[in-house]
Design a protein around this motif. Structure first.
Motif, PDB file in Angstrom:
ATOM      1  N   GLU A 297     -17.829  78.551   9.481  1.00  0.00           N
ATOM      2  CA  GLU A 297     -17.505  77.182   9.087  1.00  0.00           C
ATOM      3  C   GLU A 297     -18.184  76.223  10.063  1.00  0.00           C
ATOM      4  OE1 GLU A 297     -13.016  76.950   8.211  1.00  0.00           O
ATOM      5  OE2 GLU A 297     -13.291  78.728   9.478  1.00  0.00           O
ATOM      6  N   THR A 298     -18.444  75.015   9.616  1.00  0.00           N
ATOM      7  CA  THR A 298     -19.059  74.027  10.499  1.00  0.00           C
ATOM      8  C   THR A 298     -18.317  72.697  10.450  1.00  0.00           C
ATOM      9  OG1 THR A 298     -20.607  73.347   8.761  1.00  0.00           O
ATOM     10  CG2 THR A 298     -21.380  75.020  10.324  1.00  0.00           C
ATOM     11  N   LEU A 299     -18.396  71.997  11.561  1.00  0.00           N
ATOM     12  CA  LEU A 299     -17.962  70.614  11.661  1.00  0.00           C
ATOM     13  C   LEU A 299     -19.191  69.758  11.935  1.00  0.00           C
ATOM     14  CD1 LEU A 299     -14.796  71.069  13.902  1.00  0.00           C
ATOM     15  CD2 LEU A 299     -14.851  70.771  11.423  1.00  0.00           C
ATOM     16  N   LYS A 300     -19.046  68.448  11.820  1.00  0.00           N
ATOM     17  CA  LYS A 300     -20.158  67.532  12.061  1.00  0.00           C
ATOM     18  C   LYS A 300     -20.144  67.071  13.512  1.00  0.00           C
ATOM     19  CE  LYS A 300     -22.358  63.313  10.322  1.00  0.00           C
ATOM     20  NZ  LYS A 300     -22.288  62.212   9.324  1.00  0.00           N
ATOM     21  N   SER A 301     -21.259  67.209  14.189  1.00  0.00           N
ATOM     22  CA  SER A 301     -21.353  66.779  15.577  1.00  0.00           C
ATOM     23  C   SER A 301     -21.267  65.255  15.680  1.00  0.00           C
ATOM     24  CB  SER A 301     -22.674  67.255  16.180  1.00  0.00           C
ATOM     25  OG  SER A 301     -22.827  66.767  17.495  1.00  0.00           O
ATOM     26  N   THR A 302     -20.765  64.783  16.808  1.00  0.00           N
ATOM     27  CA  THR A 302     -20.799  63.355  17.112  1.00  0.00           C
ATOM     28  C   THR A 302     -22.148  62.958  17.699  1.00  0.00           C
ATOM     29  OG1 THR A 302     -19.669  63.976  19.154  1.00  0.00           O
ATOM     30  CG2 THR A 302     -18.333  62.957  17.426  1.00  0.00           C
ATOM     31  N   ASP A 303     -23.047  63.923  17.840  1.00  0.00           N
ATOM     32  CA  ASP A 303     -24.404  63.643  18.293  1.00  0.00           C
ATOM     33  C   ASP A 303     -25.378  64.109  17.220  1.00  0.00           C
ATOM     34  OD1 ASP A 303     -26.753  63.203  19.618  1.00  0.00           O
ATOM     35  OD2 ASP A 303     -26.265  64.407  21.382  1.00  0.00           O
TER      36      ASP A 303
ATOM     37  N   HIS B  27     -17.797  77.224  18.854  1.00  0.00           N
ATOM     38  CA  HIS B  27     -18.834  76.700  19.741  1.00  0.00           C
ATOM     39  C   HIS B  27     -19.102  75.265  19.340  1.00  0.00           C
ATOM     40  CE1 HIS B  27     -22.705  76.007  21.675  1.00  0.00           C
ATOM     41  NE2 HIS B  27     -22.468  77.062  22.444  1.00  0.00           N
ATOM     42  N   ALA B  28     -18.882  74.348  20.274  1.00  0.00           N
ATOM     43  CA  ALA B  28     -18.909  72.918  19.955  1.00  0.00           C
ATOM     44  C   ALA B  28     -20.308  72.374  19.733  1.00  0.00           C
ATOM     45  CB  ALA B  28     -18.230  72.131  21.077  1.00  0.00           C
TER      46      ALA B  28
END
Length: 245
Positions: free
Chosen positions: A116-122, A138-139
């Protein structure tokens, strides 16, 4: 589970059937990774959270084999094509993955991963990988990047974007988390890790993205907002260091 620190945000994890390598960009690859690639005895997964040069190195394609898989953030694809980094590696098994995507991957040796993935703030993504009864986070560069000098509007936007992402995995059970602990944030260095740990059920924490300022690990351990959180924070202070957890 074996965890090995490679460099900066780069780590390798060895499980019974599989090996994960996150955000490799330089230093020596662990011997157990090389052995698994060459022997074909385990499924090897390379993860790259985004295309920044301290998180991605096209040299990983040199480990191409039929038991090796590359899961790369979508933002890397254009550069890979433009630079021709897959030329000569036509057999490489590559998947480009976007924020908020989920996929099942089955390896040659029987490993089954749920990614699964999240959206980076960068830039790019953060990864959640579940396999063999363990979930690893892993962030990448997903963090609460609060720098001195940002105006209030930008500070508020950054905090909102970060907390919105972490809230998507609220109360998730996570065995291992790799979290940025960046000295450049000054007094705000712990904002991201603290929010993450308060809102997930994480057992083992490996600080990363420290630019060799390893004293910030101890500062994180002693941070008042960490004291009531039940987790183990490891001393990631020497490339090549390994832990069995």
């Amino acid at each position: 589970m074996k965890v090995s620190y490679i460099h900066h945000s780069g780590f390798a994890i060895e499980l019974e059937k599989s090996i994960y390598i996150f955000d490799y960009y330089k230093k020596e690859m662990p011997d157990f990774v090389i052995k698994a690639v060459e022997d074909g005895c385990k499924d090897v997964y390379f993860f790259s959270s985004h295309g920044h040069s301290d998180h991605f190195n096209p040299d990983i394609f040199g480990y191409e084999n039929d038991n090796v898989y590359f899961l790369l953030s979508k933002d890397i694809e254009e550069k890979v094509i433009y630079r021709g980094w897959l030329d000569g590696h036509e057999g490489a098994q590559v998947e480009y993955i976007e924020p908020y995507q989920a996929m099942n991957i089955q390896g040659k040796n029987g490993s089954i991963l749920y990614v699964e993935t999240l959206k980076s703030t960068d830039r790019g993504v953060a990864f959640l990988v579940t396999s063999e009864g363990k979930t690893v986070y892993h962030a990448g560069d997903l963090n609460n990047w609060i720098f001195d000098g940002l105006d209030k509007a930008k500070l508020g936007d950054m905090k909102a974007r970060y907390t919105r992402e972490i809230d998507k995995i609220k109360d998730r059970i996570i065995e291992v988390a790799f979290l940025p602990v960046d000295y450049r944030l000054g007094e705000y260095f712990a904002e991201g890790p603290v929010y993450f740990l308060k809102n997930t059920k994480t057992t083992n924490v490996f600080p990363m993205h420290m630019w060799k300022e390893y004293e910030y690990i101890d500062k994180l351990k002693k941070h008042p907002d960490i004291q009531n959180i039940d987790c183990c924070i490891y001393d990631v202070d020497e490339p090549g260091k390994c832990w069995i957890i």
